[in-house]
Design a protein around this motif. Structure first.
Motif, mmCIF file in Angstrom:
data_model
loop_
_atom_site.group_PDB
_atom_site.id
_atom_site.type_symbol
_atom_site.label_atom_id
_atom_site.label_comp_id
_atom_site.label_asym_id
_atom_site.label_seq_id
_atom_site.Cartn_x
_atom_site.Cartn_y
_atom_site.Cartn_z
ATOM 1 N N TRP A 130 3.089 -8.099 -1.707
ATOM 2 C CA TRP A 130 2.671 -7.281 -2.843
ATOM 3 C C TRP A 130 2.115 -5.927 -2.401
ATOM 4 C CZ3 TRP A 130 -0.134 -11.057 -6.752
ATOM 5 C CH2 TRP A 130 0.783 -12.048 -7.146
ATOM 6 N N GLY A 131 1.577 -5.866 -1.187
ATOM 7 C CA GLY A 131 1.081 -4.602 -0.648
ATOM 8 C C GLY A 131 -0.292 -4.223 -1.169
ATOM 9 N N SER A 132 -0.917 -3.252 -0.503
ATOM 10 C CA SER A 132 -2.236 -2.760 -0.923
ATOM 11 C C SER A 132 -2.304 -1.237 -0.930
ATOM 12 C CB SER A 132 -3.328 -3.309 0.004
ATOM 13 O OG SER A 132 -3.129 -2.870 1.330
ATOM 14 N N LYS A 133 -1.238 -0.564 -0.506
ATOM 15 C CA LYS A 133 -1.249 0.899 -0.428
ATOM 16 C C LYS A 133 0.182 1.413 -0.581
ATOM 17 C CE LYS A 133 -2.642 5.111 0.842
ATOM 18 N NZ LYS A 133 -1.349 5.799 0.586
ATOM 19 N N ARG A 134 0.340 2.504 -1.354
ATOM 20 C CA ARG A 134 1.651 3.128 -1.501
ATOM 21 C C ARG A 134 1.643 4.506 -0.859
ATOM 22 N NH1 ARG A 134 2.555 1.595 -7.862
ATOM 23 N NH2 ARG A 134 3.344 -0.521 -7.561
ATOM 24 N N GLU A 174 -3.231 -8.580 5.644
ATOM 25 C CA GLU A 174 -4.219 -7.549 5.957
ATOM 26 C C GLU A 174 -5.514 -8.153 6.517
ATOM 27 O OE1 GLU A 174 -5.266 -3.165 4.313
ATOM 28 O OE2 GLU A 174 -4.202 -4.586 3.061
ATOM 29 N N TYR A 175 -5.973 -7.585 7.634
ATOM 30 C CA TYR A 175 -7.150 -8.037 8.390
ATOM 31 C C TYR A 175 -6.926 -9.418 9.026
ATOM 32 C CZ TYR A 175 -9.174 -4.580 5.167
ATOM 33 O OH TYR A 175 -9.412 -3.451 4.403
ATOM 34 N N THR A 230 2.815 -1.756 5.233
ATOM 35 C CA THR A 230 1.596 -0.948 5.204
ATOM 36 C C THR A 230 1.746 0.286 4.330
ATOM 37 O OG1 THR A 230 2.230 0.325 7.173
ATOM 38 C CG2 THR A 230 0.986 -1.707 7.544
ATOM 39 N N CYS A 231 2.980 0.639 3.989
ATOM 40 C CA CYS A 231 3.235 1.833 3.172
ATOM 41 C C CYS A 231 3.916 1.531 1.841
ATOM 42 C CB CYS A 231 4.097 2.838 3.936
ATOM 43 S SG CYS A 231 3.261 3.633 5.324
ATOM 44 N N HIS A 232 4.579 0.388 1.748
ATOM 45 C CA HIS A 232 5.344 0.069 0.536
ATOM 46 C C HIS A 232 4.822 -1.215 -0.089
ATOM 47 C CE1 HIS A 232 8.462 3.107 1.219
ATOM 48 N NE2 HIS A 232 8.404 2.776 2.506
ATOM 49 N N SER A 233 4.668 -1.185 -1.400
ATOM 50 C CA SER A 233 4.326 -2.395 -2.146
ATOM 51 C C SER A 233 5.595 -3.024 -2.694
ATOM 52 C CB SER A 233 3.371 -2.060 -3.296
ATOM 53 O OG SER A 233 3.983 -1.134 -4.182
ATOM 54 N N GLN A 234 5.473 -4.268 -3.127
ATOM 55 C CA GLN A 234 6.549 -4.953 -3.850
ATOM 56 C C GLN A 234 5.924 -5.662 -5.047
ATOM 57 O OE1 GLN A 234 9.262 -7.311 -1.433
ATOM 58 N NE2 GLN A 234 9.022 -5.916 0.311
ATOM 59 N N MET A 235 5.284 -4.874 -5.885
ATOM 60 C CA MET A 235 4.610 -5.411 -7.068
ATOM 61 C C MET A 235 4.539 -4.318 -8.127
ATOM 62 S SD MET A 235 3.053 -7.491 -9.043
ATOM 63 C CE MET A 235 3.367 -8.892 -8.002
ATOM 64 N N ILE A 236 5.425 -4.391 -9.110
ATOM 65 C CA ILE A 236 5.412 -3.425 -10.210
ATOM 66 C C ILE A 236 4.449 -3.947 -11.270
ATOM 67 C CG2 ILE A 236 6.792 -2.199 -11.919
ATOM 68 C CD1 ILE A 236 9.249 -2.805 -10.146
#
Length: 787
Positions: A654-658, A137-138, A621-627
């Motif tokens: 790990w993502g930043s947005k769901r 990201e960025y 950008t839409c899915h995380s991989q961190m429960i």
């Protein structure tokens, strides 16, 4: 006495002391940067309106290259680096010359900087829609563009510091301090985060993996906000707001505290983006504590800006420039209150991965950066072109439309984010999830997505109005040539650098920070004692400073403000302290060692290719991989993610947005046919989904001829691929692809084994699972199984 005229690269020549020199400022460069900023701002916000529409109405994803996953990184890069980037360069070039009473050192470097930066923006605008991305990201741009960014930034830095070296005003005003911190810190952040191993043109893998990559990325990501979107704009505030208001900055002392506290504390706060994840607790706690500390210096700066307007409220009602500045500083205060609030672990557990974060970011980017840019442009352009602003009424209309638009946007995202967070954690009396399917939240917040689209579109209309107003002003005027006459002062007798570096303020500050840092590393019994000692040292040192001042000793910081090299060195040390303390410990333990202990294996060749397609399409950008280790997340997705599971991921995911559900345990959750139908037509599987269709992946083919290169590149960053793995990559990919295609054929689906969709299915089915062991009769060994 002779009079010399200094223009162009002759500005680098040093004149004898006492000679009167005429300086002609380079205002062509600021003009170009203003025009570029307005143009790219409109483009970036237009893309933002499109992606907002795509979330509210999925048919707006008209083409694979124009789908949400590819346009969203383009939007963020355009707004941050094209719009705000060109704005801060315009402000720095324009104000620095006037503050140091010298022309920029080199016309050539200024031109290379301008055109080089525009070329980088164009490269981003081409590569990101093509799916060429590092998925950080960025920092999505690939390695050749990263190198270009570093080169252009160094050119900018050389021009800036060369100008400081030959300045005619020895005192460095507060705006220059913030510019110095920006230039040094952004260079450090970019170089450290961008280290990667090139595989081939426009393809590389980060040298960091898993939690390491997450920590480095958000150390960069948070501080890109801090030192690209905040500190240079604060420097602009300290110059242009007093100029527009016609009065001095409210408090010189407060500006000193604001500067040093901000640049030291900000750099530590990155881990607050990773709260409640698999990141080690020490890093999470460090990020949270320093984020809460940011309240003080941030609000000190906000109050210094707003109180500068004291006594001028009548002027504020009639002057659109001051309206934008006042609103911009207010949004800065709001964003810097909300940021520390969101950094509290319990608040983050509700807000993280939701639209609340989106609202927070846009309050800063559009409310703070956007309004400060508008105020600066409305003040600067009339002076650069020698006429009044074409229409103050249009500027007023822009202000009110933009204010309403951003408030509508932010409120919509606040409501949407809190709704998401509460629905995700809601449970029935029997302990089961009240809203078990993720799409229920998507349907519930859809009205808020329409509100966001409307609010963002209104803000975009305001930007277009500003562009038209400035264009009419430019066409009605002529470029103004500003020339001043200065007397070259003799060099002052000043303390040596050792007298400054080893002075009481520096020694006391070092002592306080050293004792405070030691307190963080000790146990719960010794830590409070050390914190008390650090506090006492600070108090006693402050009393000593006051005594020295009463005895007629010179103000230490005033002396420092005349020494650009020492000011730069101390600012660099202040910034590096937090970065070294956070990053170095995380790099000691190698991800491959963590993976080996947990028996984690690398991706098989087809899974690796599917992962690259997943990244190319912007699925991250839409899915995380961190429960997260939260009860409601475990109920919804499965066991919390561990540090080892993503240790071999370059980059981390790990993502930043769901906008969609977490995928960390996706493997084996659904059959291959489910994934096939879901990718071809998401609404055939989940009614109400806003996911774009990916039917084009069914006919696109995976290029297995370069899989060996990719595996070799990953091996060079620590992924334990063997020579046998790489030599058998094509055969293994074919075998896995044929197995998936054969399974789909039993369900009536005909698809080629080397289709990109098959590769994506292979990747999704691997997530959260270990690879299947090879069958004894199979000639193809499972990748990573060889020890």
């Amino acid at each position: 006495m002779t009079t010399a005229s200094v223009t162009g690269d002759d500005a680098a020549m040093i004149s004898p002391a006492g000679e009167r020199v005429r300086i002609t400022y380079d205002d062509e460069t600021p003009r170009l940067f203003v025009m570029a900023s307005v143009l790219w701002g409109i483009v970036g916000m237009l893309v933002g309106a499109i992606v907002a529409l795509q979330l509210a109405w999925w048919p707006a994803n008209v083409h694979a290259m124009l789908a949400f996953g590819r346009l969203r990184p383009l939007h963020t890069n355009a707004v941050i680096f094209a719009f705000v980037g060109n704005m801060i360069f315009a402000g720095i070039y324009h104000s620095t010359q006037r503050l140091v009473r010298a022309r920029m050192a080199s016309n050539a470097l200024s031109k290379i900087h301008f055109w080089g930066w525009q070329a980088i923006i164009v490269a981003a605008a081409i590569t990101l829609p093509l799916g060429i991305t590092q998925a950080k990201e960025y920092a999505e741009l690939e390695w050749p563009i990263d190198i270009a960014i570093a080169v252009v930034w160094v050119i900018f830095a050389v021009n800036f510091f060369w100008t400081l070296a030959r300045r005619n005003e020895k005192h460095l005003y507060v705006a220059i301090w913030f510019y110095i911190a920006t230039i040094i810190t952004v260079a450090i952040l970019h170089v450290v985060n961008a280290i990667s191993i090139p595989v081939f043109a426009f393809k590389s893998y980060s040298v960091y993996g898993g939690a390491q990559d997450a920590l480095v990325q958000w150390w960069y990501g948070h501080n890109a906000v801090a030192f690209f979107l905040t500190t240079p704009v604060l420097g602009i505030m300290y110059y242009y707001l007093p100029k527009a208001a016609g009065r001095a900055v409210y408090s010189y002392r407060l500006s000193i505290i604001h500067f040093w506290a901000l640049i030291f504390v900000y750099i530590w706060a990155g881990p607050h983006h990773l709260l409640n994840t698999a990141l080690p607790d020490w890093a999470q706690t460090l990020g949270m504590v320093f984020s809460l500390m940011l309240w003080a210096p941030s609000w000190g700066g906000m109050l210094n800006g707003l109180l500068t307007l004291r006594g001028g409220w009548g002027q504020l009602r009639t002057d659109p420039v001051l309206k934008f500045f006042a609103a911009g500083v207010t949004f800065y205060g709001m964003a810097t209150f909300e940021g520390p609030l969101l950094s509290i672990k319990s608040v983050s557990s509700l807000a993280h991965y939701t639209d609340w974060i989106i609202g927070h970011v846009h309050a800063g980017a559009l409310g703070w950066n956007g309004f400060m840019a508008a105020g600066m442009f409305y003040w600067m352009i009339p002076k650069l072109y020698g006429r009044e602003l074409w229409s103050k009424r249009l500027a007023d209309a822009h202000f009110w439309l933009g204010t309403f638009g951003i408030l509508l946007y932010v409120v919509a995202m606040w409501v949407s984010g809190v709704t998401q967070g509460l629905m995700w954690r809601a449970t029935n009396p029997d302990g089961s999830l009240m809203y078990p399917t993720f799409v229920e939240t998507v349907i519930a917040i859809k009205p808020m997505y329409w509100m966001r689209f409307i609010g963002g579109s209104l803000y975009l209309v305001g930007m277009i109005m500003m562009g038209y107003n400035l264009l009419r002003t430019v066409l009605a005027g002529k470029p103004v040539v500003t020339t001043i006459e200065v007397v070259v002062a003799p060099p002052a007798i000043e303390p040596t650098w050792t007298e400054i570096v080893f002075s009481r303020p520096v020694m006391v500050t070092t002592g306080v920070l050293g004792i405070g840092g030691l307190a963080l590393a000790t146990n719960m019994f010794v830590s409070p004692l050390l914190m008390i000692v650090a506090f006492a040292v600070g108090i006693i040192g402050s009393v000593a400073f006051q005594a020295a001042k009463r005895n007629g000793a010179p103000a230490w910081h005033r002396i420092l403000e005349g020494r650009a090299l020492i000011m730069t060195s101390l600012a660099t040390i202040a910034v590096l302290a937090g970065g070294v303390a956070e990053i170095v410990p995380a790099l000691v333990v190698k991800p491959v060692e963590i993976a080996s202990k947990a028996d984690v294996h690398p991706y098989r060749p087809l899974e690796l290719e599917g992962r690259d397609v997943y990244i190319r399409e912007g699925c991250y950008t839409c899915h995380s991989q961190m429960i997260r280790p939260l009860h409601f997340e475990a109920l919804r997705y499965g066991e919390p993610s561990t540090l080892a599971e993503s240790a071999l991921d370059h980059p981390f995911q790990w993502g930043s947005k769901r906008t969609g559900p977490d995928l960390a345990r996706e493997g084996g959750k659904y059959p291959n046919l489910w994934h096939y139908r879901h990718m071809i037509d998401p609404r055939a599987i989940t009614a109400g989904s806003n996911m774009p269709p990916y039917a084009h992946l069914e006919t696109a083919k995976v290029d297995l001829s370069r899989t060996h290169e990719k595996m070799n590149g990953l091996k060079s960053v620590g992924v334990p691929y063997t020579e046998r793995d790489m030599q058998g990559a094509v055969d293994d990919a074919h075998a896995q692809g044929q197995a998936i295609a054969k399974d789909l054929a039993t369900e009536g689906v005909t698809i080629q084994p080397d289709a990109e969709l098959v590769a994506v299915i292979a990747y999704l089915q691997r997530l959260g699972k270990k690879p299947e062991p090879p069958k004894p009769s199979s000639p193809v060994a499972t990748v990573g199984a060889e020890k």
